[in-house]
Design a protein around this motif. Structure first.
Motif, PDB file in Angstrom:
ATOM      1  N   LEU A   4     -11.454  19.142   0.272  1.00  0.00           N
ATOM      2  CA  LEU A   4     -11.232  20.577   0.293  1.00  0.00           C
ATOM      3  C   LEU A   4      -9.771  20.924  -0.002  1.00  0.00           C
ATOM      4  CD1 LEU A   4     -13.680  21.378   3.180  1.00  0.00           C
ATOM      5  CD2 LEU A   4     -13.900  22.097   0.797  1.00  0.00           C
ATOM      6  N   SER A   5      -8.851  20.064   0.412  1.00  0.00           N
ATOM      7  CA  SER A   5      -7.445  20.248   0.030  1.00  0.00           C
ATOM      8  C   SER A   5      -7.284  20.122  -1.477  1.00  0.00           C
ATOM      9  CB  SER A   5      -6.550  19.203   0.718  1.00  0.00           C
ATOM     10  OG  SER A   5      -6.490  19.406   2.097  1.00  0.00           O
ATOM     11  N   ASP A   6      -8.010  19.174  -2.064  1.00  0.00           N
ATOM     12  CA  ASP A   6      -7.963  18.994  -3.513  1.00  0.00           C
ATOM     13  C   ASP A   6      -8.433  20.264  -4.217  1.00  0.00           C
ATOM     14  OD1 ASP A   6      -7.588  17.221  -5.870  1.00  0.00           O
ATOM     15  OD2 ASP A   6      -9.765  17.466  -6.069  1.00  0.00           O
ATOM     16  N   TRP A   7      -9.538  20.860  -3.718  1.00  0.00           N
ATOM     17  CA  TRP A   7     -10.025  22.090  -4.348  1.00  0.00           C
ATOM     18  C   TRP A   7      -9.002  23.215  -4.196  1.00  0.00           C
ATOM     19  CZ3 TRP A   7     -10.979  27.146  -3.098  1.00  0.00           C
ATOM     20  CH2 TRP A   7     -11.560  27.897  -4.120  1.00  0.00           C
ATOM     21  N   LEU A   8      -8.487  23.398  -2.974  1.00  0.00           N
ATOM     22  CA  LEU A   8      -7.493  24.458  -2.765  1.00  0.00           C
ATOM     23  C   LEU A   8      -6.271  24.247  -3.658  1.00  0.00           C
ATOM     24  CD1 LEU A   8      -7.348  25.227   1.071  1.00  0.00           C
ATOM     25  CD2 LEU A   8      -7.799  26.844  -0.768  1.00  0.00           C
ATOM     26  N   GLY A   9      -5.865  22.991  -3.810  1.00  0.00           N
ATOM     27  CA  GLY A   9      -4.708  22.687  -4.653  1.00  0.00           C
ATOM     28  C   GLY A   9      -4.948  22.974  -6.127  1.00  0.00           C
ATOM     29  N   SER A  10      -6.221  23.048  -6.522  1.00  0.00           N
ATOM     30  CA  SER A  10      -6.540  23.327  -7.925  1.00  0.00           C
ATOM     31  C   SER A  10      -6.539  24.825  -8.234  1.00  0.00           C
ATOM     32  CB  SER A  10      -7.913  22.740  -8.281  1.00  0.00           C
ATOM     33  OG  SER A  10      -8.964  23.500  -7.700  1.00  0.00           O
ATOM     34  N   VAL A  11      -6.440  25.661  -7.208  1.00  0.00           N
ATOM     35  CA  VAL A  11      -6.422  27.113  -7.397  1.00  0.00           C
ATOM     36  C   VAL A  11      -4.968  27.554  -7.550  1.00  0.00           C
ATOM     37  CG1 VAL A  11      -7.010  29.357  -6.379  1.00  0.00           C
ATOM     38  CG2 VAL A  11      -8.524  27.380  -6.039  1.00  0.00           C
ATOM     39  N   GLY A  12      -4.666  28.109  -8.703  1.00  0.00           N
ATOM     40  CA  GLY A  12      -3.306  28.570  -8.960  1.00  0.00           C
ATOM     41  C   GLY A  12      -2.966  29.836  -8.195  1.00  0.00           C
ATOM     42  N   ARG A  13      -1.688  30.089  -8.062  1.00  0.00           N
ATOM     43  CA  ARG A  13      -1.209  31.250  -7.315  1.00  0.00           C
ATOM     44  C   ARG A  13      -1.759  32.561  -7.867  1.00  0.00           C
ATOM     45  NH1 ARG A  13       4.953  32.461  -5.909  1.00  0.00           N
ATOM     46  NH2 ARG A  13       5.021  30.276  -6.456  1.00  0.00           N
ATOM     47  N   ASP A  14      -1.930  32.647  -9.181  1.00  0.00           N
ATOM     48  CA  ASP A  14      -2.408  33.886  -9.795  1.00  0.00           C
ATOM     49  C   ASP A  14      -3.908  33.889 -10.066  1.00  0.00           C
ATOM     50  OD1 ASP A  14       0.197  34.921  -9.826  1.00  0.00           O
ATOM     51  OD2 ASP A  14       0.644  33.893 -11.713  1.00  0.00           O
ATOM     52  N   ASP A  15      -4.605  32.826  -9.676  1.00  0.00           N
ATOM     53  CA  ASP A  15      -6.060  32.768  -9.876  1.00  0.00           C
ATOM     54  C   ASP A  15      -6.753  33.772  -8.962  1.00  0.00           C
ATOM     55  OD1 ASP A  15      -5.733  30.766 -11.733  1.00  0.00           O
ATOM     56  OD2 ASP A  15      -6.464  29.160 -10.443  1.00  0.00           O
ATOM     57  N   LYS A  16      -7.913  34.226  -9.410  1.00  0.00           N
ATOM     58  CA  LYS A  16      -8.738  35.149  -8.623  1.00  0.00           C
ATOM     59  C   LYS A  16     -10.134  34.537  -8.550  1.00  0.00           C
ATOM     60  CE  LYS A  16      -7.508  38.551 -11.372  1.00  0.00           C
ATOM     61  NZ  LYS A  16      -7.366  39.885 -11.990  1.00  0.00           N
ATOM     62  N   VAL A  17     -10.513  34.119  -7.321  1.00  0.00           N
ATOM     63  CA  VAL A  17     -11.734  33.334  -7.145  1.00  0.00           C
ATOM     64  C   VAL A  17     -12.578  33.908  -6.011  1.00  0.00           C
ATOM     65  CG1 VAL A  17     -12.663  31.029  -6.643  1.00  0.00           C
ATOM     66  CG2 VAL A  17     -10.471  31.248  -7.844  1.00  0.00           C
ATOM     67  N   ILE A  18     -13.876  33.999  -6.269  1.00  0.00           N
ATOM     68  CA  ILE A  18     -14.858  34.237  -5.209  1.00  0.00           C
ATOM     69  C   ILE A  18     -15.527  32.898  -4.970  1.00  0.00           C
ATOM     70  CG2 ILE A  18     -16.997  35.403  -4.558  1.00  0.00           C
ATOM     71  CD1 ILE A  18     -16.109  37.684  -6.496  1.00  0.00           C
ATOM     72  N   LEU A  19     -15.430  32.385  -3.748  1.00  0.00           N
ATOM     73  CA  LEU A  19     -15.958  31.067  -3.409  1.00  0.00           C
ATOM     74  C   LEU A  19     -17.113  31.211  -2.417  1.00  0.00           C
ATOM     75  CD1 LEU A  19     -15.903  27.970  -3.316  1.00  0.00           C
ATOM     76  CD2 LEU A  19     -14.143  28.149  -1.544  1.00  0.00           C
ATOM     77  N   VAL A  20     -18.272  30.644  -2.764  1.00  0.00           N
ATOM     78  CA  VAL A  20     -19.430  30.640  -1.869  1.00  0.00           C
ATOM     79  C   VAL A  20     -19.593  29.217  -1.346  1.00  0.00           C
ATOM     80  CG1 VAL A  20     -21.874  31.138  -1.601  1.00  0.00           C
ATOM     81  CG2 VAL A  20     -20.493  32.500  -3.198  1.00  0.00           C
TER      82      VAL A  20
END
Length: 193
Positions: free
Chosen positions: A130-146
């Motif tokens: 889960l840290s790996d996934w969070l680390g893949s989200v950039g500061r300016d990314d906009k994500v809806i995660l289910v």
């Protein structure tokens, strides 16, 4: 910006079963919860340009994501990512609460029950993916995660830099969305079903 959503109520939730990597369909209430989350997200994200949706590959999360997308007017298509799947308790997946408690060593605190199965995922394995996934989200990314209950606890705990014991006792509502943005976590409740 991440909007974190837990799947709607499932038949296993209703039966008080720990699902883990096993699966169960949404109940009528779970489908209604997904629609409410979709309605809330449609208000929070009036223009989906630049947004993406990510869902766990487990059926209950995919079903919730599909209902949310439909409720939002079909403006997003969920991509699947196994890193955000629910924590597996191995052979303990699918056990009812009392069955799991009978197997948990009595000297192990209740919040640590998830990691006691002889063939389930460890805290560290779950933390790392889960840290790996969070680390893949950039500061300016906009994500809806289910995602899921325990996975959602980890995501909020990692993001909020919470200690292990604080992470494991976070609430896991199926009728709220968590906004993770700018280092803060905000719970946004849906309208009641």
């Amino acid at each position: 910006m991440i909007y974190l959503v837990r799947h709607g109520q499932t038949e296993s939730n209703l039966a008080r079963r720990y699902q883990g990597a096993s699966d169960s369909p949404l109940t009528a209430l779970g489908r209604a919860q997904a629609r409410r989350m979709g309605e809330l997200l449609a208000r929070l994200v009036p223009d989906a340009t630049g947004w993406r949706m990510v869902a766990s590959p487990l059926g209950r999360a995919q079903q919730t994501a599909a209902i949310i997308c439909e409720t939002m007017g079909g403006r997003l298509t969920p991509g699947l990512d196994p890193r955000v799947a629910e924590a597996s308790m191995g052979s303990w997946d699918g056990l009812q609460t009392d069955e799991l408690e009978a197997r948990r060593p009595q000297d192990v605190p209740y919040p640590e029950r998830y990691f006691q199965s002889p063939d389930g995922e460890s805290f560290e394995v779950i933390w790392d993916r889960l840290s790996d996934w969070l680390g893949s989200v950039g500061r300016d990314d906009k994500v809806i995660l289910v995602s899921h209950g325990l996975a959602g606890r980890f995501l909020r705990g990692i993001y909020g830099k919470l200690p292990r014991e604080g992470l494991l006792t976070l609430p896991v509502p199926q009728d709220a969305i968590y906004a993770l943005s700018g280092g803060t976590i905000t719970q946004i409740d849906c309208d009641p079903v």
